[in-house]
Write a protein that holds these residues in place. Structure first.
Motif, PDB file in Angstrom:
ATOM      1  N   ALA A  38     -17.958   4.167 -15.130  1.00 59.96           N
ATOM      2  CA  ALA A  38     -17.364   3.256 -14.152  1.00 59.96           C
ATOM      3  C   ALA A  38     -16.013   2.743 -14.620  1.00 59.96           C
ATOM      4  CB  ALA A  38     -18.317   2.094 -13.883  1.00 59.96           C
ATOM      5  N   ASP A  39     -15.889   2.450 -15.909  1.00 58.43           N
ATOM      6  CA  ASP A  39     -14.619   1.953 -16.433  1.00 58.43           C
ATOM      7  C   ASP A  39     -13.559   3.047 -16.495  1.00 58.43           C
ATOM      8  OD1 ASP A  39     -15.659  -0.572 -16.614  1.00 58.43           O
ATOM      9  OD2 ASP A  39     -16.000  -0.522 -18.776  1.00 58.43           O
ATOM     10  N   HIS A  40     -13.975   4.263 -16.814  1.00 55.13           N
ATOM     11  CA  HIS A  40     -13.019   5.385 -16.771  1.00 55.13           C
ATOM     12  C   HIS A  40     -12.507   5.583 -15.345  1.00 55.13           C
ATOM     13  CE1 HIS A  40     -13.059   6.767 -20.858  1.00 55.13           C
ATOM     14  NE2 HIS A  40     -14.349   7.016 -20.875  1.00 55.13           N
ATOM     15  N   HIS A  41     -13.428   5.522 -14.387  1.00 55.63           N
ATOM     16  CA  HIS A  41     -13.024   5.653 -12.986  1.00 55.63           C
ATOM     17  C   HIS A  41     -12.061   4.540 -12.584  1.00 55.63           C
ATOM     18  CE1 HIS A  41     -15.341   9.067 -11.699  1.00 55.63           C
ATOM     19  NE2 HIS A  41     -16.499   8.529 -12.043  1.00 55.63           N
ATOM     20  N   LEU A  42     -12.304   3.346 -13.085  1.00 55.79           N
ATOM     21  CA  LEU A  42     -11.431   2.223 -12.764  1.00 55.79           C
ATOM     22  C   LEU A  42     -10.019   2.474 -13.270  1.00 55.79           C
ATOM     23  CD1 LEU A  42     -11.088  -0.601 -11.594  1.00 55.79           C
ATOM     24  CD2 LEU A  42     -11.920  -1.532 -13.765  1.00 55.79           C
ATOM     25  N   GLY A  43      -9.911   2.989 -14.475  1.00 56.77           N
ATOM     26  CA  GLY A  43      -8.590   3.305 -15.010  1.00 56.77           C
ATOM     27  C   GLY A  43      -7.886   4.355 -14.193  1.00 56.77           C
ATOM     28  N   ASP A  44      -8.624   5.387 -13.785  1.00 56.00           N
ATOM     29  CA  ASP A  44      -8.038   6.448 -12.960  1.00 56.00           C
ATOM     30  C   ASP A  44      -7.602   5.908 -11.607  1.00 56.00           C
ATOM     31  OD1 ASP A  44      -8.528   8.219 -14.992  1.00 56.00           O
ATOM     32  OD2 ASP A  44     -10.189   9.246 -13.991  1.00 56.00           O
ATOM     33  N   ALA A  45      -8.442   5.055 -11.018  1.00 57.33           N
ATOM     34  CA  ALA A  45      -8.105   4.492  -9.715  1.00 57.33           C
ATOM     35  C   ALA A  45      -6.824   3.674  -9.786  1.00 57.33           C
ATOM     36  CB  ALA A  45      -9.260   3.626  -9.211  1.00 57.33           C
ATOM     37  N   LEU A  46      -6.698   2.881 -10.834  1.00 58.61           N
ATOM     38  CA  LEU A  46      -5.490   2.072 -10.979  1.00 58.61           C
ATOM     39  C   LEU A  46      -4.256   2.940 -11.167  1.00 58.61           C
ATOM     40  CD1 LEU A  46      -6.871  -0.924 -13.010  1.00 58.61           C
ATOM     41  CD2 LEU A  46      -5.517  -1.084 -10.918  1.00 58.61           C
ATOM     42  N   ASP A  47      -4.396   4.042 -11.881  1.00 52.32           N
ATOM     43  CA  ASP A  47      -3.266   4.960 -12.021  1.00 52.32           C
ATOM     44  C   ASP A  47      -2.776   5.418 -10.651  1.00 52.32           C
ATOM     45  OD1 ASP A  47      -3.211   4.828 -14.763  1.00 52.32           O
ATOM     46  OD2 ASP A  47      -4.392   6.642 -15.070  1.00 52.32           O
ATOM     47  N   GLU A  48      -3.710   5.667  -9.734  1.00 51.22           N
ATOM     48  CA  GLU A  48      -3.320   6.078  -8.378  1.00 51.22           C
ATOM     49  C   GLU A  48      -2.764   4.906  -7.580  1.00 51.22           C
ATOM     50  OE1 GLU A  48      -5.866   8.526  -5.990  1.00 51.22           O
ATOM     51  OE2 GLU A  48      -7.002   9.180  -7.749  1.00 51.22           O
ATOM     52  N   TRP A  49      -3.498   3.820  -7.574  1.00 50.87           N
ATOM     53  CA  TRP A  49      -3.088   2.692  -6.745  1.00 50.87           C
ATOM     54  C   TRP A  49      -1.759   2.097  -7.175  1.00 50.87           C
ATOM     55  CZ3 TRP A  49      -8.566   0.213  -7.382  1.00 50.87           C
ATOM     56  CH2 TRP A  49      -9.477   0.881  -6.535  1.00 50.87           C
ATOM     57  N   LEU A  50      -1.504   2.051  -8.474  1.00 50.66           N
ATOM     58  CA  LEU A  50      -0.280   1.426  -8.963  1.00 50.66           C
ATOM     59  C   LEU A  50       0.926   2.344  -8.882  1.00 50.66           C
ATOM     60  CD1 LEU A  50      -1.715  -0.377 -12.121  1.00 50.66           C
ATOM     61  CD2 LEU A  50      -0.968  -1.455  -9.987  1.00 50.66           C
ATOM     62  N   VAL A  51       0.698   3.635  -9.116  1.00 46.04           N
ATOM     63  CA  VAL A  51       1.824   4.565  -9.212  1.00 46.04           C
ATOM     64  C   VAL A  51       2.087   5.295  -7.909  1.00 46.04           C
ATOM     65  CG1 VAL A  51       2.716   6.599 -10.408  1.00 46.04           C
ATOM     66  CG2 VAL A  51       1.414   4.889 -11.673  1.00 46.04           C
ATOM     67  N   GLU A  52       1.022   5.744  -7.252  1.00 45.52           N
ATOM     68  CA  GLU A  52       1.210   6.623  -6.109  1.00 45.52           C
ATOM     69  C   GLU A  52       1.021   5.930  -4.766  1.00 45.52           C
ATOM     70  OE1 GLU A  52      -1.198  10.127  -6.452  1.00 45.52           O
ATOM     71  OE2 GLU A  52      -0.952  10.218  -8.621  1.00 45.52           O
ATOM     72  N   TRP A  53       0.097   4.994  -4.679  1.00 41.10           N
ATOM     73  CA  TRP A  53      -0.313   4.502  -3.373  1.00 41.10           C
ATOM     74  C   TRP A  53       0.301   3.166  -2.982  1.00 41.10           C
ATOM     75  CZ3 TRP A  53      -6.175   5.711  -2.325  1.00 41.10           C
ATOM     76  CH2 TRP A  53      -6.386   7.071  -2.499  1.00 41.10           C
ATOM     77  N   GLY A  54       0.864   2.423  -3.899  1.00 41.99           N
ATOM     78  CA  GLY A  54       1.423   1.121  -3.555  1.00 41.99           C
ATOM     79  C   GLY A  54       0.331   0.107  -3.303  1.00 41.99           C
ATOM     80  N   LEU A  55      -0.192  -0.480  -4.375  1.00 45.19           N
ATOM     81  CA  LEU A  55      -1.367  -1.340  -4.293  1.00 45.19           C
ATOM     82  C   LEU A  55      -1.171  -2.530  -3.369  1.00 45.19           C
ATOM     83  CD1 LEU A  55      -4.199  -2.087  -5.235  1.00 45.19           C
ATOM     84  CD2 LEU A  55      -3.190  -3.110  -7.281  1.00 45.19           C
ATOM     85  N   ALA A  56       0.010  -3.123  -3.359  1.00 45.15           N
ATOM     86  CA  ALA A  56       0.208  -4.358  -2.613  1.00 45.15           C
ATOM     87  C   ALA A  56      -0.099  -4.205  -1.124  1.00 45.15           C
ATOM     88  CB  ALA A  56       1.640  -4.857  -2.796  1.00 45.15           C
ATOM     89  N   ASP A  57       0.239  -3.057  -0.567  1.00 43.69           N
ATOM     90  CA  ASP A  57       0.016  -2.855   0.866  1.00 43.69           C
ATOM     91  C   ASP A  57      -0.845  -1.621   1.106  1.00 43.69           C
ATOM     92  OD1 ASP A  57       0.380  -3.696   3.545  1.00 43.69           O
ATOM     93  OD2 ASP A  57       1.868  -2.113   3.854  1.00 43.69           O
ATOM     94  N   LEU A  58      -1.792  -1.380   0.221  1.00 41.00           N
ATOM     95  CA  LEU A  58      -2.629  -0.200   0.300  1.00 41.00           C
ATOM     96  C   LEU A  58      -3.496  -0.222   1.560  1.00 41.00           C
ATOM     97  CD1 LEU A  58      -3.815   2.369  -1.017  1.00 41.00           C
ATOM     98  CD2 LEU A  58      -5.450   0.873  -2.187  1.00 41.00           C
ATOM     99  N   ARG A  59      -3.458   0.852   2.294  1.00 39.46           N
ATOM    100  CA  ARG A  59      -4.291   1.025   3.476  1.00 39.46           C
ATOM    101  C   ARG A  59      -5.118   2.290   3.307  1.00 39.46           C
ATOM    102  NH1 ARG A  59      -2.855  -2.272   7.796  1.00 39.46           N
ATOM    103  NH2 ARG A  59      -1.012  -3.537   7.366  1.00 39.46           N
ATOM    104  N   LEU A  60      -6.389   2.203   3.651  1.00 38.36           N
ATOM    105  CA  LEU A  60      -7.297   3.322   3.506  1.00 38.36           C
ATOM    106  C   LEU A  60      -7.697   3.858   4.872  1.00 38.36           C
ATOM    107  CD1 LEU A  60      -9.647   1.919   0.693  1.00 38.36           C
ATOM    108  CD2 LEU A  60      -7.598   3.348   0.447  1.00 38.36           C
ATOM    109  N   GLY A  61      -8.073   5.130   4.892  1.00 42.02           N
ATOM    110  CA  GLY A  61      -8.390   5.799   6.143  1.00 42.02           C
ATOM    111  C   GLY A  61      -7.224   6.660   6.565  1.00 42.02           C
ATOM    112  N   PHE A  62      -7.501   7.750   7.236  1.00 37.97           N
ATOM    113  CA  PHE A  62      -6.436   8.677   7.629  1.00 37.97           C
ATOM    114  C   PHE A  62      -5.393   7.996   8.501  1.00 37.97           C
ATOM    115  CE2 PHE A  62      -4.637  12.348   9.935  1.00 37.97           C
ATOM    116  CZ  PHE A  62      -4.329  13.157   8.860  1.00 37.97           C
ATOM    117  N   TYR A  63      -5.837   7.025   9.285  1.00 36.46           N
ATOM    118  CA  TYR A  63      -4.931   6.286  10.160  1.00 36.46           C
ATOM    119  C   TYR A  63      -4.670   4.864   9.659  1.00 36.46           C
ATOM    120  CZ  TYR A  63      -6.191  10.217  13.114  1.00 36.46           C
ATOM    121  OH  TYR A  63      -6.410  11.488  13.603  1.00 36.46           O
ATOM    122  N   GLY A  64      -4.997   4.624   8.398  1.00 37.25           N
ATOM    123  CA  GLY A  64      -4.750   3.308   7.813  1.00 37.25           C
ATOM    124  C   GLY A  64      -5.589   2.205   8.408  1.00 37.25           C
ATOM    125  N   GLU A  65      -6.843   2.535   8.757  1.00 37.55           N
ATOM    126  CA  GLU A  65      -7.683   1.556   9.443  1.00 37.55           C
ATOM    127  C   GLU A  65      -8.034   0.345   8.596  1.00 37.55           C
ATOM    128  OE1 GLU A  65      -9.181   5.648  11.011  1.00 37.55           O
ATOM    129  OE2 GLU A  65      -8.314   4.817   9.177  1.00 37.55           O
TER     130      GLU A  65
END
Length: 227
Positions: free
Chosen positions: A167-194
């Motif tokens: 779970a902690d390894h997954h958390l680190g990986d998730a943060l790598d995506e959210w912080l670097v690629e996805w823009g955590l501050a305004d992150l929207r999930l779902g194909f249409y950003g639902e």
């Protein structure tokens, strides 16, 4: 005591059983003849377990307007779609599957069907958090289950309570995506950003026990929260 992976297999079997009345009864299927042949429609109209594997991703991802009765077809094919998704064999964006389930109106299906799908989501999430590396990225799993159910909170609560190395390894990986690629501050999930996930994720991350986040990642999360 069963393992999380065994619980997931049982949940998938329960999903098949819940949808068996739909899956075994032939229906009329029609749609875009530029994309699908008569043989495709015939296969999709027959028993679900006999539909060729190659057609499943098309049904999983195709826009609703390409089918005469999208909701009925997607509902009927859900066990096949979900089993391939969960086992890493679908190769369709997790957020897109969640968005298609919403479009198919899965929350209005029968109680046994809804409970069976929710059971798969719960077992899939717990299995993911106990296995690293797994069959897919934890962010994709979280996106599928949170967008389709309309809530992040229960899944984040499970993650916070799961104190495994995986779970902690997954958390680190998730943060790598959210912080670097996805823009955590305004992150929207779902194909249409639902699902607007950024603010809730930030609050959750800051509330995690000390040591769950690496120093550099925690610094960046705090910087974003304060900006």
């Amino acid at each position: 005591m069963t393992t999380p992976s065994q619980q997931l297999r049982a949940a998938l079997d329960a999903l098949d059983a819940a949808f068996a009345p739909l899956s075994e009864s032939p229906i009329a299927v029609g749609g875009c003849t530029s994309c699908y042949t008569g043989a495709d429609f015939e296969a999709l109209a027959g028993p679900v377990d006999r539909v060729p594997d190659g057609l499943i991703p098309s049904v999983a991802a195709e826009v609703a307007s390409h089918w005469d009765d999208f909701a009925a077809l997607y509902r009927r094919m859900t066990p096949r779609i979900v089993r391939l998704l969960v086992t890493g064999r679908l190769h369709v964006d997790h957020g897109l599957v969640a968005s298609r389930l919403l479009a198919a109106g899965w929350r209005d299906w029968t109680v046994p069907e809804r409970r069976a799908l929710e059971g798969v989501w719960d077992a899939w999430w717990r299995s993911t958090l106990h296995e690293y590396p797994g069959t897919g990225q934890v962010t994709g799993v979280l996106e599928a289950i949170s967008v389709s159910t309309g809530s992040l909170a229960p899944w984040l609560a499970v993650w916070a309570d799961t104190r495994t190395e995986a779970a902690d390894h997954h958390l680190g990986d998730a943060l790598d995506e959210w912080l670097v690629e996805w823009g955590l501050a305004d992150l929207r999930l779902g194909f249409y950003g639902e699902l607007h996930a950024g603010p809730e994720l930030l609050s959750w991350l800051l509330a995690l026990e000390e040591g769950r986040l690496g120093a550099a990642q925690l610094f960046e999360v705090e910087r974003i929260a304060d900006s």
